[in-house]
Write a protein that holds these residues in place. Structure first.
Motif, PDB file in Angstrom:
ATOM      1  N   VAL A  52      -9.482  -4.201 -12.035  1.00  0.00           N
ATOM      2  CA  VAL A  52      -9.879  -4.572 -11.290  1.00  0.00           C
ATOM      3  C   VAL A  52     -10.210  -5.081 -13.208  1.00  0.00           C
ATOM      4  O   VAL A  52     -10.178  -4.982 -14.248  1.00  0.00           O
ATOM      5  CB  VAL A  52     -11.314  -4.008 -10.810  1.00  0.00           C
ATOM      6  CG1 VAL A  52     -11.550  -3.896  -9.217  1.00  0.00           C
ATOM      7  CG2 VAL A  52     -12.211  -3.130 -12.106  1.00  0.00           C
ATOM      8  N   HIS A 101      -0.132   1.604  -9.058  1.00  0.00           N
ATOM      9  CA  HIS A 101      -0.067   2.597  -8.171  1.00  0.00           C
ATOM     10  C   HIS A 101       1.306   3.710  -7.320  1.00  0.00           C
ATOM     11  O   HIS A 101       1.756   4.368  -7.148  1.00  0.00           O
ATOM     12  CB  HIS A 101      -0.954   3.071  -7.133  1.00  0.00           C
ATOM     13  CG  HIS A 101      -0.313   2.286  -5.644  1.00  0.00           C
ATOM     14  ND1 HIS A 101       0.488   0.510  -5.985  1.00  0.00           N
ATOM     15  CD2 HIS A 101      -0.417   2.470  -4.529  1.00  0.00           C
ATOM     16  CE1 HIS A 101       0.469   0.415  -4.562  1.00  0.00           C
ATOM     17  NE2 HIS A 101       0.023   1.463  -3.923  1.00  0.00           N
ATOM     18  N   ALA A 110       0.511  -1.465  -0.022  1.00  0.00           N
ATOM     19  CA  ALA A 110      -0.285   0.306   0.198  1.00  0.00           C
ATOM     20  C   ALA A 110       1.186   0.972  -0.155  1.00  0.00           C
ATOM     21  O   ALA A 110       0.658   2.089  -0.924  1.00  0.00           O
ATOM     22  CB  ALA A 110      -1.080  -0.006   1.019  1.00  0.00           C
ATOM     23  N   THR A 138      -2.897  -9.066  -9.071  1.00  0.00           N
ATOM     24  CA  THR A 138      -3.878  -9.594  -8.567  1.00  0.00           C
ATOM     25  C   THR A 138      -5.663  -8.706  -8.255  1.00  0.00           C
ATOM     26  O   THR A 138      -5.228  -7.082  -9.035  1.00  0.00           O
ATOM     27  CB  THR A 138      -3.901  -9.241  -7.364  1.00  0.00           C
ATOM     28  OG1 THR A 138      -2.977 -10.529  -6.641  1.00  0.00           O
ATOM     29  CG2 THR A 138      -5.784  -9.816  -6.413  1.00  0.00           C
ATOM     30  N   ILE A 139      -6.150  -9.141  -8.616  1.00  0.00           N
ATOM     31  CA  ILE A 139      -7.734  -8.073  -9.017  1.00  0.00           C
ATOM     32  C   ILE A 139      -7.849  -7.475  -7.196  1.00  0.00           C
ATOM     33  O   ILE A 139      -7.777  -7.582  -6.222  1.00  0.00           O
ATOM     34  CB  ILE A 139      -9.284  -9.281  -9.413  1.00  0.00           C
ATOM     35  CG1 ILE A 139      -8.981  -9.027 -10.221  1.00  0.00           C
ATOM     36  CG2 ILE A 139     -10.359  -7.944  -8.694  1.00  0.00           C
ATOM     37  CD1 ILE A 139     -10.338 -10.007 -10.392  1.00  0.00           C
ATOM     38  N   GLY A 140      -7.924  -5.954  -7.722  1.00  0.00           N
ATOM     39  CA  GLY A 140      -7.659  -5.050  -6.566  1.00  0.00           C
ATOM     40  C   GLY A 140      -6.681  -4.253  -5.757  1.00  0.00           C
ATOM     41  O   GLY A 140      -7.110  -3.224  -4.814  1.00  0.00           O
ATOM     42  N   THR A 147      -7.627   4.173  -7.639  1.00  0.00           N
ATOM     43  CA  THR A 147      -8.603   3.472  -7.704  1.00  0.00           C
ATOM     44  C   THR A 147      -7.824   2.088  -7.526  1.00  0.00           C
ATOM     45  O   THR A 147      -7.423   2.020  -7.661  1.00  0.00           O
ATOM     46  CB  THR A 147     -10.099   4.158  -8.669  1.00  0.00           C
ATOM     47  OG1 THR A 147     -10.754   2.845  -7.950  1.00  0.00           O
ATOM     48  CG2 THR A 147      -9.406   3.497  -9.626  1.00  0.00           C
ATOM     49  N   ALA A 148      -8.718   0.909  -7.751  1.00  0.00           N
ATOM     50  CA  ALA A 148      -8.461  -0.556  -7.907  1.00  0.00           C
ATOM     51  C   ALA A 148      -8.844  -0.545  -8.853  1.00  0.00           C
ATOM     52  O   ALA A 148      -9.712  -0.426  -9.826  1.00  0.00           O
ATOM     53  CB  ALA A 148      -9.235  -1.024  -6.833  1.00  0.00           C
TER      54      ALA A 148
END
Lengths: 242, 242
Positions: free
Chosen positions: A193, A232, A62, A203-205, A190-191
DNA sequence: AAGTGGTCTAGACCACCAC
DNA sequence: TGGTGGTCTAGACCACTTG
């Protein structure tokens, strides 16, 4: 199996594991793009379970300090690419100027029609023809973004016949004499997807940055609408205002 | 306790739970700022465990569709604030113009000295005096950002004696005749940690957007350096280029 | 074939918040 | 005081990647 991490009971265990890993990254014993020990090994080293090790890894992820690749493992993040949306037109030139190696792959070229969502953004009418281009772009071999580009075939006849594994900006200028003039840029975190996560092999997310850019030429006509999905941790945005 | 979610075995369970919750948000049975059912209740409703329910919630959080507040629960995210860094000078005016209610709290005002990190960003020398201001800003009662502001006391004498729970931009203009001219803005997505996460009442590691802004006045003198930590779901950035 | 991360179970105790 | 999310254990099976 090591002793459990000493701690005054203050910070959560997963944060103490995070801190240890962060030190190993800062010290340089873990350098950019090298693989971290596996989750099971980390859990063992720090006398805990995989769930807790994953919390520590997710924390560093993160923060943009590590990333994961498919099921291959966790890796130390390289430096962010500096991106100046008001100045930069060419991804490749920008990457090269920062001493790194760009690559572009064309995933898809599809002639299609303007839908309601595109109509409000491009100023064209629903049903108008449009060319939809999907590309993946890499820095030093790591895919960092995928983009959906929508090109106006009225302004750019036979655009779908060109090679897109190069600078689109140069193609527009050299083949069509387009000098891009105005841009409207919008971006938010945002994530990632669906197709975007798949294309980037994440990975999704996974955290991402969504960037759209709508370009007009000197006469104010719509030329190109671009939708970018970035990892990100891969970029830092700079804007100068005078 | 409900039946387990039907599924072709294709998508992971937590994504199917995510999809169900997303539908409830889109349909409007869950509206902005309302609380979701608790993790234990969700786990029960969907016939699974808290860990899986939390994966679904974390996914929606990463997408910016829900957020959590302390240990109070999960809530539906309100719309993003549109922020135009090249145009907007006043947070409050911008929030009001979008039909929402701003609030500003001063957390700290501390006269201190320029360190190495600030020296490279402000152009001042290490050891020069600087006034460090910490503020928290809210939209509709939700804290969405904390900021560290560094003010040049040579350009702004007695600045530390003013009330900062108002527009800093107006204060500079009305009390000091400062007309901000140039800005250097840098931003990237990262996690909120330490004092920032605490001040916003969010879990360490919550996704955020880090924004710095260095402002100069018409004569090119350094006036103010601003460091903002936003919740990642709270804003959308727009830049116009001509 | 072996090892990786991805997903998931079924519990537990804690700190904090609202009532 | 009861309920919430935050943290953590000790396992399990699966899909995929790599040698």
């Amino acid at each position: 199996m090591q002793e459990r991490l000493a701690g005054e009971g203050s910070a959560p265990l997963y944060m103490r594991v995070r801190d240890q890993l962060a030190i190993r990254i800062e010290e340089g014993s873990l350098t950019p793009n090298t693989r971290l020990p596996s989750e099971r090994i980390l859990a063992d080293e720090y006398g805990t379970t995989r769930v807790t090790a994953r919390l520590a890894l997710a924390q560093l992820e993160a923060e943009g300090r590590i990333f994961r690749s498919n099921r291959r493992g966790w890796f130390v993040s390289p430096p962010r690419l500096i991106y100046k949306p008001t100045q930069d037109y060419s991804f490749s030139e920008n990457v090269i100027s920062q001493g790194r190696i760009p690559a572009t792959e064309t995933l898809d070229v599809t002639p299609t029609e303007i839908n309601a969502w595109l109509a409000t953004r491009t100023g064209l009418a629903v049903g108008d023809p449009i060319v939809w281009l999907r590309r993946r772009r890499q820095i030093d071999g790591r895919p960092v973004l995928v983009e959906n580009i929508y090109l106006n075939p009225k302004r750019l006849p036979a655009i779908e016949t060109y090679d897109f594994n190069r600078s689109l900006w140069k193609l527009l200028r050299e083949q069509y004499g387009v000098e891009l003039q105005g841009k409207h840029i919008e971006m938010y975190p945002t994530a990632l997807v669906g197709p975007q996560a798949n294309a980037l092999g994440v990975t999704i997310g996974t955290a991402g940055l969504y960037v759209t850019r709508c370009s007009h030429d000197a006469e104010g006509g719509f030329v190109e609408f671009d939708e970018e999905f970035w990892l990100h941790d891969a970029l830092s945005i700079q804007v100068e205002v005078y």
